[in-house]
Design a protein around this motif. Structure first.
Motif, PDB file in Angstrom:
ATOM      1  N   HIS A  72      10.989  49.660  56.088  1.00  0.00           N
ATOM      2  CA  HIS A  72      10.982  49.918  57.538  1.00  0.00           C
ATOM      3  C   HIS A  72      10.737  51.393  57.811  1.00  0.00           C
ATOM      4  O   HIS A  72       9.935  51.756  58.666  1.00  0.00           O
ATOM      5  N   GLU A 122      16.035  44.320  63.682  1.00  0.00           N
ATOM      6  CA  GLU A 122      16.532  43.992  62.343  1.00  0.00           C
ATOM      7  C   GLU A 122      17.540  45.023  61.848  1.00  0.00           C
ATOM      8  O   GLU A 122      18.546  44.681  61.240  1.00  0.00           O
ATOM      9  N   HIS A 206       6.039  41.862  53.482  1.00  0.00           N
ATOM     10  CA  HIS A 206       7.377  42.257  53.928  1.00  0.00           C
ATOM     11  C   HIS A 206       8.101  41.052  54.552  1.00  0.00           C
ATOM     12  O   HIS A 206       9.258  40.775  54.246  1.00  0.00           O
ATOM     13  N   GLU A 210      11.582  38.901  53.601  1.00  0.00           N
ATOM     14  CA  GLU A 210      12.665  38.618  54.552  1.00  0.00           C
ATOM     15  C   GLU A 210      12.924  37.108  54.662  1.00  0.00           C
ATOM     16  O   GLU A 210      14.067  36.665  54.601  1.00  0.00           O
TER      17      GLU A 210
HETATM   18 FE   LIG Z   1      11.511  43.862  58.622  1.00  0.00          FE
END
Ligand SMILES: [Fe+2]
Ligand SMILES: [Fe+2]
Length: 228
Positions: A72, A122, A206, A210
């Motif tokens: 991130h 997030e 990514h 997740e």
């Molecule tokens: Fe993310």
């Protein structure tokens, strides 16, 4: 060599480089990741078809979160500014003569805000909730607090709203490609397009981590706590 093999090779090594780079972004405090985990992430970047996710799930949630948070940070402090810089560069050169650029700039700006929102949600809600689940499972939380935690949030709530932010970015390439049908695309556009497509791929990987690693691991913790 297949026609696209060269591109794949370049994109592949660029992606590997970007994985290493994000771990070093916090210069004062580089993120140390288990080598085996790093290798698995490289494999996933190379090819995510039939990927053996359980191999990554054996690492701790803490490690997975450390990696995702480094990612991130890398997006917000490096990738987005880089792409934005390229767009500004093109705009300063072709803004007056290429109508498409205004549309592209507007679109990208909206997209950037959506992505920042996605990441912030997030970081502010999703990850802290998971960290509290870990704490609860480790026995570091009173029963009443656990009950409250499970009553106020759930992984399902987050996954319902976990939109595929990379799909929106596709629109940028579509706008450029649509335009290329009429005129030859100036080189800086092509460079920009390449950057955007690489980032799109990056975001896709990514999201896979997740959705297919973090979420199932967190659901497992939730199940344990609800069963208690
Ligand atoms: Fe993310
Ligand atoms: Fe996400």
């Amino acid at each position: 060599m297949k026609p696209n093999a060269h591109d794949e090779l370049i994109n592949g090594s660029l992606l590997h480089q970007s994985v290493t780079e994000r771990l070093d972004t916090a210069e004062a405090n580089p993120v140390a990741l288990d080598n085996e985990l790093l290798e698995l992430i490289f494999d996933l970047y190379d090819d995510d078809r039939d990927f053996p996710y359980q191999k990554i799930r054996k690492f701790s949630i803490g490690e997975i979160l450390t990696y995702l948070q480094a990612t991130h940070r890398y997006y917000l402090t490096k990738k987005l500014p880089e792409i934005e810089q390229s767009l500004l560069h093109i705009f300063s050169r072709y803004g007056k003569t290429h109508e498409l650029l205004a549309e592209l700039c507007f679109f990208f700006n909206d997209y950037k805000n959506d992505l920042i929102e996605h990441v912030k949600m997030e970081e502010r809600e999703f990850f802290p909730y998971i960290k509290r689940l870990v704490k609860a499972v480790q026995g570091d939380m009173p029963k009443e607090e656990i009950a409250e935690l499970l009553a106020t949030a759930s992984i399902a709530q987050f996954t319902d709203h976990h939109d595929s932010i990379e799909d929106e970015l596709k629109e940028v390439s579509i706008i450029i490609k649509r335009y290329s049908e009429y005129e030859t695309t100036p080189l800086p556009y092509r460079v920009f397009l390449n950057q955007v497509e690489l980032f799109e791929l990056e975001l896709r990987k990514h999201a896979i981590i997740e959705d297919h690693v973090l979420v199932p691991m967190a659901e497992e913790l939730e199940k344990k706590l609800r069963g208690q």
